[in-house]
Write an enzyme that holds these catalytic residues in place. Structure first.
Site, PDB file in Angstrom:
ATOM      1  CG  HIS A   1      10.438  -3.466  -2.359  1.00  0.00           C
ATOM      2  ND1 HIS A   1       9.405  -2.952  -1.608  1.00  0.00           N
ATOM      3  CD2 HIS A   1      10.814  -4.616  -1.731  1.00  0.00           C
ATOM      4  CE1 HIS A   1       9.164  -3.762  -0.571  1.00  0.00           C
ATOM      5  NE2 HIS A   1      10.017  -4.768  -0.642  1.00  0.00           N
TER       6      HIS A   1
ATOM      7  CG  ASP B   1      10.843  -2.366   3.728  1.00  0.00           C
ATOM      8  OD1 ASP B   1      11.906  -2.883   4.123  1.00  0.00           O
ATOM      9  OD2 ASP B   1       9.734  -2.593   4.250  1.00  0.00           O
ATOM     10  CD  GLU B   2       8.530   1.836  -0.990  1.00  0.00           C
ATOM     11  OE1 GLU B   2       8.662   1.063  -1.958  1.00  0.00           O
ATOM     12  OE2 GLU B   2       7.425   2.069  -0.463  1.00  0.00           O
TER      13      GLU B   2
ATOM     14  CG  HIS C   1       5.808   0.205   3.356  1.00  0.00           C
ATOM     15  ND1 HIS C   1       6.363   0.294   2.089  1.00  0.00           N
ATOM     16  CD2 HIS C   1       6.652  -0.589   4.076  1.00  0.00           C
ATOM     17  CE1 HIS C   1       7.477  -0.408   2.041  1.00  0.00           C
ATOM     18  NE2 HIS C   1       7.674  -0.955   3.235  1.00  0.00           N
TER      19      HIS C   1
ATOM     20  CD1 TRP D   1      11.392  -2.764   8.793  1.00  0.00           C
ATOM     21  CD2 TRP D   1       9.279  -2.285   9.365  1.00  0.00           C
ATOM     22  NE1 TRP D   1      10.825  -2.080   7.740  1.00  0.00           N
ATOM     23  CE2 TRP D   1       9.539  -1.760   8.069  1.00  0.00           C
ATOM     24  CE3 TRP D   1       8.023  -2.099   9.926  1.00  0.00           C
ATOM     25  CZ2 TRP D   1       8.570  -1.063   7.338  1.00  0.00           C
ATOM     26  CZ3 TRP D   1       7.059  -1.412   9.195  1.00  0.00           C
ATOM     27  CH2 TRP D   1       7.343  -0.897   7.921  1.00  0.00           C
TER      28      TRP D   1
ATOM     29  CD  GLU E   1       5.958  -1.455  -1.344  1.00  0.00           C
ATOM     30  OE1 GLU E   1       5.263  -0.495  -0.975  1.00  0.00           O
ATOM     31  OE2 GLU E   1       7.135  -1.336  -1.732  1.00  0.00           O
TER      32      GLU E   1
ATOM     33  CB  THR F   1       7.926   5.148  -3.217  1.00  0.00           C
ATOM     34  OG1 THR F   1       7.065   5.090  -4.349  1.00  0.00           O
ATOM     35  CG2 THR F   1       7.097   5.003  -1.962  1.00  0.00           C
TER      36      THR F   1
ATOM     37  CD  GLU G   1       3.930   2.879   0.789  1.00  0.00           C
ATOM     38  OE1 GLU G   1       3.654   1.713   0.406  1.00  0.00           O
ATOM     39  OE2 GLU G   1       5.051   3.381   0.636  1.00  0.00           O
TER      40      GLU G   1
ATOM     41  CD  GLU H   1       8.790  -0.097  -5.304  1.00  0.00           C
ATOM     42  OE1 GLU H   1       9.239  -0.764  -4.368  1.00  0.00           O
ATOM     43  OE2 GLU H   1       7.661   0.439  -5.263  1.00  0.00           O
TER      44      GLU H   1
END
Length: 394
Positions: free
Chosen positions: A254, A250-251, A168, A84, A165, A221, A127, A218
């Site tokens: 990661h 996403d976090e 974000h 995205w 990242e 977050t 971020e 991570e």
């Protein structure tokens, strides 16, 4: 040291040399280890700081994990055309209906509490400080990107992680600008101040320490963005819920990269891995934005600290709390099977016992703090981010 993963051919730090010999990779490792010989405490900002604390054996352990990075870490990255982008979740600026879409966004944002706005701004500022995080990662012995375009698998991971990242902060920044409910100049000044201040996670240039820190951070977050998603959903804002949710996802991906790396380190070097895990927990994990400052908050609020006040707002509305910190400790202790590690020396056993006792100790402290909070008086604290509107904080 026996490898714990099947080795692929190491990737050289020489640009384009995709099938370099082990000799070339070892040469890179030796270059990356040159600082270690002078490892000693230094005085920085009136504080004694340990630097380059990894041993030669620990750096060789890291070097042996290149196959892991290739096989288990790099595949966690998502191809750009499958990810995205901020424009997927925001009003379409090229559309004739753009202004109607913005109007709808603003109508939904009008229902958001000032507390949630402060959490969104604080998360976005965190971020946006990506230059600091990349600079910090490139202080690490054994894994730093020596050329800026190194083909070493960890250097490649770092660059692509930063690139993922970056979306974000872009997304949250544009969303908050469109709401019309925050003072964007005050926010932008805070971002610039934070990047200029840097950060000190006390990782000592040691890759083990950093992998503990990033595993923890991570996940933290992820929980924070997940918390804002929950609050937004309760307010009926499905778009903001989705925005926070995709960032949290996403976090989570990661986080897997760093926890997998520590999985391997603890199998090869359980004593060293435990010592670094325990050491980072003794120092306590500091959040990446712990030095945030808008240049006004302290003077306007009787010396109060902006980051601490932002954290207090997040705790008050359940976005990220002391109990989340404890849950992360428990998760990592279980994930890395700390209770069942064997082959430990005397210090390793002490570190193991310390880590296993830690969550309960922190839980008791957090419970006592909660009891005190319920009885303590609150003070009105103004935030420049929300046009100096005030929130009642302890």
């Amino acid at each position: 040291m026996p490898p714990v993963v099947s080795q692929t051919k190491p990737v050289s730090h020489v640009l384009g040399a995709r099938h370099a010999t082990r000799t070339s990779s070892s040469a890179h490792s030796k270059r990356n280890m040159t600082c270690h010989a002078a490892a000693s405490p230094v005085l920085l900002n009136k504080e004694t700081i340990q630097m380059h604390s990894a041993t030669q054996d620990q750096l060789e352990c890291i070097d042996s994990l290149q196959g892991l990075f290739e096989e288990q870490i790099l595949p966690l990255l998502t191809p750009v055309d499958e990810l995205w982008q901020p424009s997927d979740l925001l009003p379409e600026s090229e559309s004739e209906g753009f202004f109607d879409q913005v109007k709808d966004l603003r109508a939904r944002a009008a229902e958001l509490s000032d507390e949630l706005l402060v959490c969104l701004v604080g998360d976005m500022i965190t971020e946006e400080a990506l230059p600091t995080y990349m600079a910090m990662l490139n202080t690490l012995d054994g894994v730093r990107d020596e050329t800026g375009r190194s083909m070493h698998p960890y250097a490649r991971w770092t660059r692509h992680w930063i690139a993922e990242e970056n979306r974000h902060g872009d997304l949250l920044n544009k969303y908050l600008w469109l709401t019309g409910r925050v003072d964007m100049k005050a926010v932008e000044q805070t971002i610039q101040q934070l990047i200029g201040q840097g950060m000190d996670p006390k990782t000592e240039n040691h890759p083990y320490n950093c992998f503990v820190f990033t595993s923890f951070q991570e996940r933290a977050t992820k929980l924070s963005h997940g918390g804002t998603a929950r609050v937004a959903k309760a307010k009926g804002d499905d778009v903001l819920t989705q925005i926070c949710g995709v960032i949290a996802a996403d976090e989570s991906r990661h986080e897997m990269a760093y926890t997998r790396t520590m999985d391997a380190i603890l199998k090869i070097d359980p004593n060293g891995g435990l010592n670094c895990f325990a050491g980072m927990m003794r120092k306590k994990i500091v959040m990446p934005a712990h030095l945030m400052d808008d240049g006004k908050h302290e003077a306007r609020n009787g010396g109060r600290n902006l980051f601490e006040d932002f954290s207090m707002v997040a705790e008050d509305i359940g976005v990220y709390t002391a109990f989340d910190y404890i849950s992360i400790m428990e998760h990592l202790i279980q994930r890395w099977n700390i209770a069942n590690l064997t082959g430990l020396n005397h210090q390793g056993v002490k570190d193991q016992e310390f880590l296993l006792s830690l969550p309960e100790r922190f839980r008791k402290l957090a419970e006592r703090k909660e009891m005190r909070k319920s009885k303590a008086p609150r003070t009105d604290v103004s935030f420049s981010w929300i046009q100096d509107r005030k929130l009642a904080l302890l």
